[in-house]
Design a protein around this motif. Structure first.
Motif: not given
Length: 226
Positions: A11, A14-15, A20, A22, A27, A84
């Motif tokens: 997670a 992915a961002v 962003w 986590f 998020l 995500t």
């Protein structure tokens, strides 16, 4: 939306490159603005990019100087591929419009999530009191689960099971969940302000700090929890 549950590492990765972070199963990011009119524009762009079905997954907090955005699975401390992907779409739309998603923001903190932890010998006995006095809602059917503000204005309250009464320290403490790359700076600032590290053997997942009179707070991240 994809319902594949991601690990905390997945997670975060992915961002991270999209502005962003986590934090505590969610998020989080922020967008700097110069007026409420701009904040409303950012919100409209985010909602459009999020698409149908995002009403309960995208949370927006509009202020005159910034918009806080949170993406989460309602009532769950987890993130799926759907969340995500939603966050990435929102960032792309805002970037195209000239705005920037930023979860770090320089020397001052941008995103974090706060919880209040209550030590309890009998969680089932004390939990209804906190539901009633705070006007909070239950999450799921677990009698030991956290209770939450239905409007998202206040921190969640969760209950830490105790085996015996704790008399030498406070029985209510704060859990401050911060981005994984913010934790060291936050802890250092707290120590410089007169605090001390009480326990750090499970860092960076969590560290227990105390103020000069012994009141405790945990600074937590997702790292080390998978």
């Amino acid at each position: 939306m994809s319902e594949t549950v991601l690990t905390r590492q997945q997670a975060s990765e992915a961002v991270t490159g999209h502005g962003w972070r986590f934090v505590l199963g969610s998020l989080c990011t922020a967008v700097a603005v110069s007026s409420l009119a701009q904040a409303a524009e950012v919100a409209a762009l985010a909602v459009a990019a999020a698409g149908p079905g995002a009403e309960n997954r995208l949370l927006l907090d509009l202020r005159g100087d910034r918009v806080l955005l949170t993406v989460q699975v309602p009532g769950a401390m987890r993130v799926t591929g759907g969340e995500t992907a939603l966050a990435v779409r929102v960032s792309a739309a805002l970037t195209e419009a000239g705005y920037a998603t930023d979860a770090v923001g320089g020397p001052k903190r941008v995103v974090q999530l706060l919880e209040i932890a209550v030590d309890a010998l009998d969680i089932a006995a004390v939990r209804p009191f906190w539901l009633a006095v705070l006007g909070y809602d239950e999450v799921g059917d677990d009698p030991g689960a956290a209770v939450v503000d239905p409007y998202g204005q206040g921190p969640a309250v969760w209950f830490q099971q105790m085996d015996s009464p704790r008399t030498q320290r406070n029985r209510i403490h704060l859990d401050i969940s911060v981005p994984h790359d913010e934790a060291d700076r936050r802890v250092a600032a707290a120590v410089a302000a007169g605090g001390r590290v009480v326990y750090d053997q499970e860092a960076p997942a969590f560290r227990v700090l105390a103020d000069p009179e012994g009141n405790e707070v945990c600074v937590t991240t997702w790292l080390g929890r998978d």
